[in-house]
Design a protein around this motif. Structure first.
Motif, PDB file in Angstrom:
ATOM      1  N   ILE A 189       0.846  -1.205   0.000  1.00  0.00           N
ATOM      2  CA  ILE A 189       0.000   0.000   0.000  1.00  0.00           C
ATOM      3  C   ILE A 189       0.880   1.254   0.000  1.00  0.00           C
ATOM      4  CG2 ILE A 189      -1.658   1.317   1.421  1.00  0.00           C
ATOM      5  CD1 ILE A 189      -2.962  -1.394   2.131  1.00  0.00           C
ATOM      6  N   LYS A 190       1.938   1.222   0.801  1.00  0.00           N
ATOM      7  CA  LYS A 190       2.848   2.379   0.873  1.00  0.00           C
ATOM      8  C   LYS A 190       3.467   2.689  -0.503  1.00  0.00           C
ATOM      9  CE  LYS A 190       4.754   2.577   5.289  1.00  0.00           C
ATOM     10  NZ  LYS A 190       5.711   1.867   6.098  1.00  0.00           N
ATOM     11  N   LEU A 191       3.891   1.620  -1.186  1.00  0.00           N
ATOM     12  CA  LEU A 191       4.498   1.807  -2.520  1.00  0.00           C
ATOM     13  C   LEU A 191       3.487   2.407  -3.508  1.00  0.00           C
ATOM     14  CD1 LEU A 191       6.669  -1.269  -3.611  1.00  0.00           C
ATOM     15  CD2 LEU A 191       7.278   1.136  -3.802  1.00  0.00           C
ATOM     16  N   ILE A 192       2.256   1.908  -3.461  1.00  0.00           N
ATOM     17  CA  ILE A 192       1.227   2.414  -4.384  1.00  0.00           C
ATOM     18  C   ILE A 192       0.961   3.892  -4.078  1.00  0.00           C
ATOM     19  CG2 ILE A 192      -1.149   2.138  -5.233  1.00  0.00           C
ATOM     20  CD1 ILE A 192      -0.952  -0.841  -4.307  1.00  0.00           C
ATOM     21  N   GLU A 193       0.932   4.236  -2.800  1.00  0.00           N
ATOM     22  CA  GLU A 193       0.716   5.641  -2.420  1.00  0.00           C
ATOM     23  C   GLU A 193       1.819   6.538  -2.988  1.00  0.00           C
ATOM     24  OE1 GLU A 193      -1.824   5.876   1.665  1.00  0.00           O
ATOM     25  OE2 GLU A 193       0.201   5.079   1.867  1.00  0.00           O
ATOM     26  N   ARG A 194       3.052   6.053  -2.936  1.00  0.00           N
ATOM     27  CA  ARG A 194       4.173   6.832  -3.496  1.00  0.00           C
ATOM     28  C   ARG A 194       3.977   7.064  -4.984  1.00  0.00           C
ATOM     29  NH1 ARG A 194       9.329   6.941  -0.275  1.00  0.00           N
ATOM     30  NH2 ARG A 194      10.057   8.280  -1.961  1.00  0.00           N
ATOM     31  N   MET A 195       3.566   5.991  -5.680  1.00  0.00           N
ATOM     32  CA  MET A 195       3.351   6.112  -7.133  1.00  0.00           C
ATOM     33  C   MET A 195       2.232   7.095  -7.428  1.00  0.00           C
ATOM     34  SD  MET A 195       3.635   2.281  -8.577  1.00  0.00           S
ATOM     35  CE  MET A 195       4.007   1.265  -7.194  1.00  0.00           C
ATOM     36  N   GLN A 196       1.204   7.036  -6.599  1.00  0.00           N
ATOM     37  CA  GLN A 196       0.066   7.937  -6.788  1.00  0.00           C
ATOM     38  C   GLN A 196       0.525   9.390  -6.564  1.00  0.00           C
ATOM     39  OE1 GLN A 196      -3.290   7.039  -4.228  1.00  0.00           O
ATOM     40  NE2 GLN A 196      -4.707   7.265  -5.929  1.00  0.00           N
ATOM     41  N   GLN A 197       1.295   9.599  -5.491  1.00  0.00           N
ATOM     42  CA  GLN A 197       1.796  10.959  -5.217  1.00  0.00           C
ATOM     43  C   GLN A 197       2.657  11.473  -6.372  1.00  0.00           C
ATOM     44  OE1 GLN A 197       3.813  10.220  -1.544  1.00  0.00           O
ATOM     45  NE2 GLN A 197       1.867   9.987  -0.444  1.00  0.00           N
ATOM     46  N   ASN A 198       3.418  10.552  -6.995  1.00  0.00           N
ATOM     47  CA  ASN A 198       4.296  10.961  -8.095  1.00  0.00           C
ATOM     48  C   ASN A 198       3.566  11.041  -9.436  1.00  0.00           C
ATOM     49  OD1 ASN A 198       6.282  11.033  -6.198  1.00  0.00           O
ATOM     50  ND2 ASN A 198       7.280   9.121  -6.833  1.00  0.00           N
ATOM     51  N   GLY A 199       2.276  10.777  -9.444  1.00  0.00           N
ATOM     52  CA  GLY A 199       1.463  10.951 -10.653  1.00  0.00           C
ATOM     53  C   GLY A 199       1.460   9.776 -11.618  1.00  0.00           C
ATOM     54  N   TYR A 200       1.822   8.578 -11.151  1.00  0.00           N
ATOM     55  CA  TYR A 200       1.894   7.417 -12.052  1.00  0.00           C
ATOM     56  C   TYR A 200       0.711   6.454 -11.889  1.00  0.00           C
ATOM     57  CZ  TYR A 200       6.739   8.636 -13.100  1.00  0.00           C
ATOM     58  OH  TYR A 200       7.865   9.269 -13.505  1.00  0.00           O
ATOM     59  N   ALA A 201      -0.174   6.735 -10.929  1.00  0.00           N
ATOM     60  CA  ALA A 201      -1.269   5.785 -10.687  1.00  0.00           C
ATOM     61  C   ALA A 201      -2.606   6.503 -10.751  1.00  0.00           C
ATOM     62  CB  ALA A 201      -1.077   5.130  -9.329  1.00  0.00           C
ATOM     63  N   TYR A 202      -3.637   5.818 -11.205  1.00  0.00           N
ATOM     64  CA  TYR A 202      -4.983   6.399 -11.212  1.00  0.00           C
ATOM     65  C   TYR A 202      -6.000   5.349 -10.782  1.00  0.00           C
ATOM     66  CZ  TYR A 202      -5.543   4.080 -15.768  1.00  0.00           C
ATOM     67  OH  TYR A 202      -5.601   3.138 -16.771  1.00  0.00           O
ATOM     68  N   GLU A 203      -7.136   5.854 -10.361  1.00  0.00           N
ATOM     69  CA  GLU A 203      -8.141   4.986  -9.762  1.00  0.00           C
ATOM     70  C   GLU A 203      -9.384   4.907 -10.650  1.00  0.00           C
ATOM     71  OE1 GLU A 203      -8.791   6.396  -5.779  1.00  0.00           O
ATOM     72  OE2 GLU A 203     -10.317   4.889  -5.384  1.00  0.00           O
ATOM     73  N   THR A 204      -9.984   3.720 -10.757  1.00  0.00           N
ATOM     74  CA  THR A 204     -11.285   3.561 -11.418  1.00  0.00           C
ATOM     75  C   THR A 204     -12.219   2.916 -10.380  1.00  0.00           C
ATOM     76  OG1 THR A 204     -11.082   1.280 -12.215  1.00  0.00           O
ATOM     77  CG2 THR A 204     -10.006   2.980 -13.553  1.00  0.00           C
ATOM     78  N   PRO A 205     -13.477   2.745 -10.706  1.00  0.00           N
ATOM     79  CA  PRO A 205     -14.358   2.090  -9.709  1.00  0.00           C
ATOM     80  C   PRO A 205     -13.910   0.662  -9.379  1.00  0.00           C
ATOM     81  CG  PRO A 205     -15.658   3.216 -11.388  1.00  0.00           C
ATOM     82  CD  PRO A 205     -14.239   3.271 -11.862  1.00  0.00           C
ATOM     83  N   LEU A 206     -13.076   0.042 -10.263  1.00  0.00           N
ATOM     84  CA  LEU A 206     -12.702  -1.352 -10.029  1.00  0.00           C
ATOM     85  C   LEU A 206     -11.302  -1.553  -9.457  1.00  0.00           C
ATOM     86  CD1 LEU A 206     -14.104  -3.097 -13.252  1.00  0.00           C
ATOM     87  CD2 LEU A 206     -15.119  -3.030 -10.973  1.00  0.00           C
ATOM     88  N   ALA A 207     -10.397  -0.594  -9.711  1.00  0.00           N
ATOM     89  CA  ALA A 207      -8.997  -0.848  -9.338  1.00  0.00           C
ATOM     90  C   ALA A 207      -8.170   0.440  -9.333  1.00  0.00           C
ATOM     91  CB  ALA A 207      -8.384  -1.839 -10.332  1.00  0.00           C
ATOM     92  N   VAL A 208      -6.928   0.301  -8.871  1.00  0.00           N
ATOM     93  CA  VAL A 208      -5.932   1.373  -9.031  1.00  0.00           C
ATOM     94  C   VAL A 208      -4.941   0.857 -10.064  1.00  0.00           C
ATOM     95  CG1 VAL A 208      -4.158   2.764  -7.897  1.00  0.00           C
ATOM     96  CG2 VAL A 208      -6.181   2.028  -6.610  1.00  0.00           C
ATOM     97  N   TYR A 209      -4.673   1.662 -11.085  1.00  0.00           N
ATOM     98  CA  TYR A 209      -3.817   1.204 -12.174  1.00  0.00           C
ATOM     99  C   TYR A 209      -2.528   2.009 -12.271  1.00  0.00           C
ATOM    100  CZ  TYR A 209      -7.766  -1.441 -13.957  1.00  0.00           C
ATOM    101  OH  TYR A 209      -8.789  -2.331 -14.078  1.00  0.00           O
ATOM    102  N   PHE A 210      -1.513   1.371 -12.835  1.00  0.00           N
ATOM    103  CA  PHE A 210      -0.293   2.078 -13.218  1.00  0.00           C
ATOM    104  C   PHE A 210      -0.527   2.633 -14.617  1.00  0.00           C
ATOM    105  CE2 PHE A 210       3.862   2.820 -14.867  1.00  0.00           C
ATOM    106  CZ  PHE A 210       4.625   3.174 -13.762  1.00  0.00           C
ATOM    107  N   ASP A 211      -0.158   3.909 -14.779  1.00  0.00           N
ATOM    108  CA  ASP A 211      -0.398   4.612 -16.039  1.00  0.00           C
ATOM    109  C   ASP A 211       0.859   4.481 -16.918  1.00  0.00           C
ATOM    110  OD1 ASP A 211      -1.004   6.451 -17.983  1.00  0.00           O
ATOM    111  OD2 ASP A 211      -1.735   7.982 -16.570  1.00  0.00           O
ATOM    112  N   VAL A 212       0.892   3.473 -17.787  1.00  0.00           N
ATOM    113  CA  VAL A 212       2.148   3.165 -18.493  1.00  0.00           C
ATOM    114  C   VAL A 212       2.607   4.300 -19.413  1.00  0.00           C
ATOM    115  CG1 VAL A 212       1.867   0.649 -18.400  1.00  0.00           C
ATOM    116  CG2 VAL A 212       1.027   1.888 -20.378  1.00  0.00           C
ATOM    117  N   GLU A 213       1.667   5.075 -19.908  1.00  0.00           N
ATOM    118  CA  GLU A 213       2.065   6.155 -20.836  1.00  0.00           C
ATOM    119  C   GLU A 213       2.829   7.281 -20.129  1.00  0.00           C
ATOM    120  OE1 GLU A 213      -1.011   6.152 -24.498  1.00  0.00           O
ATOM    121  OE2 GLU A 213      -1.897   6.255 -22.492  1.00  0.00           O
TER     122      GLU A 213
END
Ligand code: AMP
Ligand code: ZN
Length: 466
Positions: free
Chosen positions: A138-162
Motif C-alpha cells: 500500500i505504501k508503494l502504491i501511495e508513493r506512485m500515486q503521489q508521483n502521478g503514475y497511478a490512477y483509480e477507477t471504480p474497479l482498481a488502481v492502475y499504473f499509467d504506463v504512458e
C-alpha cells in the motif's frame, strides 16, 4: 577470476560487483502456491540455484530472497480471470474461506520445499509471503500515486504506463504491441486508459466483489496485484537498489517490466543492477499445460524410477538461456551420464590436493554467464585425464559439486555395498600378510557378488560389473 552474467536489460554480459562491496542481494520470483510446481518451474529454480552456488564458489556472500505468492496472481498475467489461489479452492473441494486458502498455500509451499530438497537446491535465506506484506505494498502504491503514475477507477488502481517513457526497455517491445487484456472470457475494465495499464490494487468490486482475501486500503477494501507484491517484498528484504533479479523468460514482457515501472515510479531511480532470465523448458511443441496432460511434476519423474538429480543433470547440460526440449529419452540419457559419473568417481581414491588446471577451466566456464554444459565437459575431461592421480580428481570433483549439486560426494558408498567394502578391507589385510591364496579367494568372492577389484598405485579400485 572475472564473473560475468548476461543482463537482459543491457543485452550484454556484465561483471558482477556487489553494490555494497560485500554481499550480493538476489531476488528470485517464487511460486504461486496453488498447485505443484512443474518441471519447467523447477528448471528456473535450478538455474537460480546454480547462480547462487557459483557466486558462493567465487567467495561472494549472498542473500537470496524468494517470494511465495499466496494472493493476487490472476489466471492471466494481464489482470484478467480469477485469482489462481481462489480458483484452486474449487479443484480441491475446499470452502471459499481465508482458512482454506491458508491450508492450500501451506500444502503447496511444503510440496515446493520438498522439490527443492530433492533437487539439491539450496533453500533461499528468506521466503516471504505476499499476504504478510500488504502494508508495504500500500505504501508503494501511495508513493506512485503521489508521483502521478497511478490512477483509480471504480474497479482498481492502475499504473499509467504512458507516463513512464521507458516502460518497454526490458522487453524491447513497442508500447502499441502491448494491447493486452482484451481476450479471455472475463471482464476488462473499460475505464482503463491504456490496455497495458496494469492493476496495482484490485477493489472488492465487479468480478472481484466476492474475493475471499481482502484488506482495507486508501482505495477501499481489496487485494494487491501480483506485480506490486514482488516490488514490495524485494524492497522490504533486500532494500533498493539491489544486485540481481531473476525469473523465467516469461516474466520479461509483463511481470518484470511492471516491477521496474513500479519501483522507478516510486523512487525515481534504478533499483536493480542486473536482470537475469532463464529460458523455458517445453515438451516439443507442447506447452506445459494441465488440460493436455503435459504437466510433468517431479513426482512423475520419481514415479518412473528416475533419481531427481538426473533431472538436475539434464538441466545443467543445457545453458540456462537456451530452450530445453524435455523428453523422457533425454532424461534417460542424463540418468545414464550421472550413473557413469558416479561409477567413475567410485574408482578414485581419497581426497588430497585437487587438479589446479581443471579447476581453473571449471571456474572459467561457470564464470562466463554460468556455462554449465562447458563445466560438465571440464569435469568429464578431468576424469579421463590419466596423468592425474584419482585422489586429486576426487578433491576437484568435490569442489565442482559445490556448484553442480549432483550429490557426487555422497554417491560412492551407495554404489559399493558395505559387505563388499568389508571384503576389500579383508583382502588388503591378506595381501599385507602376502597370503595370495586368500587374496585371490576374496577377489573371486567379490566377483561372484558382481564386483571387480583391481589393484592400482592408489590402492584397490572396486567397480560394479556391468
Ligand atoms: P509461476 O509459479 O507460474 O509464477 O512460475 C514460477 C517460475 O517458473 C517463474 O520464474 C516462471 O518464469 C518460471 N516458469 C514458468 N513456466 C516455465 C517453463 N515452462 N520453463 C521454465 N520456467 C518456467
Ligand atoms: Zn515476481
Amino acid at each position: 577470476m572475472e564473473f560475468r552474467l548476461y543482463n537482459t536489460l543491457s543485452r550484454r554480459k556484465e561483471e558482477l560487483r556487489p553494490l555494497d562491496g560485500k554481499t550480493v542481494r538476489l531476488y528470485a520470483c517464487g511460486p504461486t502456491v496453488y498447485d505443484f510446481a512443474h518441471i519447467g518451474n523447477l528448471r528456473t529454480y535450478l538455474f537460480e540455484d546454480v547462480l547462487r552456488r557459483t557466486m558462493e564458489y567465487f567467495d561472494f556472500r549472498v542473500r537470496h530472497v524468494m517470494n511465495i505468492t499466496d494472493v493476487g496472481h490472476l489466471v492471466s498475467d494481464a489482470d484478467t480471470g480469477e485469482d489462481k489461489m481462489q480458483k484452486a479452492l474449487a479443484r480441491e473441494q475446499l470452502p471459499p474461506t481465508v482458512e482454506s486458502l491458508r491450508t492450500l498455500a501451506d500444502r503447496y509451499t511444503q510440496a515446493f520445499l520438498a522439490d527443492l530438497t530433492a533437487l539439491n537446491i539450496l533453500r533461499p535465506h528468506v521466503l516471504p509471503k505476499a499476504t504478510d506484506h500488504v502494508p508495504q505494498m500500500i505504501k508503494l502504491i501511495e508513493r506512485m500515486q503521489q508521483n502521478g503514475y497511478a490512477y483509480e477507477t471504480p474497479l482498481a488502481v492502475y499504473f499509467d504506463v504512458e507516463k513512464f517513457p521507458s516502460y518497454t526497455a526490458l522487453s524491447g517491445q513497442k508500447l502499441k504491441e502491448k494491447s493486452v487484456g482484451a481476450r479471455d472470457e472475463v471482464e476488462v475494465d473499460a475505464a482503463k486508459k491504456h490496455p497495458a495499464d496494469f492493476a496495482l490494487w484490485f477493489k472488492r468490486a465487479g468480478k472481484n466483489a466476492g474475493h475471499v482475501m481482502h484488506w482495507p486500503s486508501p482505495w477501499g477494501d481489496g487485494f494487491p496485484g501480483w506485480h506490486i507484491e514482488c516490488s514490495a517484498m524485494s524492497e522490504q528484504h533486500l532494500g533498493f537498489p539491489f544486485d540481481l533479479h531473476c525469473g523465467g523468460e516469461d516474466h520479461i514482457a509483463v511481470h518484470h517490466t511492471n516491477e521496474i515501472a513500479q519501483n522507478e515510479a516510486a523512487y525515481g531511480e534504478r533499483t536493480v543492477q542486473l536482470w537475469l532470465h532463464g529460458a523455458f523448458l517445453d515438451l516439443g511443441k507442447a506447452k506445459m499445460a494441465k488440460s493436455s496432460g503435459t504437466f510433468v511434476k517431479l513426482s512423475d519423474v520419481v514415479e518412473r524410477g528416475y533419481d531427481p538429480l538426473a533431472y538436475r543433470y539434464l538441466c545443467l547440460n543445457t545453458h540456462y538461456r537456451q530452450k530445453l526440449n524435455f523428453s523422457w529419452e533425454a532424461l534417460d540419457g542424463a540418468a545414464q551420464a550421472l550413473k557413469r559419473l558416479r561409477r567413475a568417481l567410485a574408482e578414485l581414491g581419497t581426497p588430497a590436493v585437487g587438479c589446479a588446471e581443471h579447476e581453473e577451466h571449471f571456474a572459467q566456464a561457470i564464470g562466463d554467464d554460468l556455462n554449465t554444459p562447458q563445466a560438465l565437459a571440464v569435469l568429464w575431461e578431468m576424469l579421463s585425464d590419466h596423468s592425474l592421480p584419482g585422489h586429486a580428481k576426487r578433491q576437484s570433483v568435490a569442489q565442482f559439486d559445490r556448484v553442480l549439486g549432483l550429490g557426487l560426494g555422497e554417491t560412492v558408498a551407495e554404489e559399493i555395498p558395505e559387505n563388499i567394502l568389508a571384503l576389500v578391507a579383508r583382502r588388503q589385510e591378506a595381501r599385507k600378510k602376502k597370503d595370495w591364496k586368500e587374496s585371490d579367494r576374496l577377489r573371486d568372492e567379490a566377483a561372484a557378488a558382481g564386483f571387480r577389484i583391481e589393484d592400482t598405485t592408489d590402492g584397490p579400485r572396486v567397480e560394479q560389473k556391468t
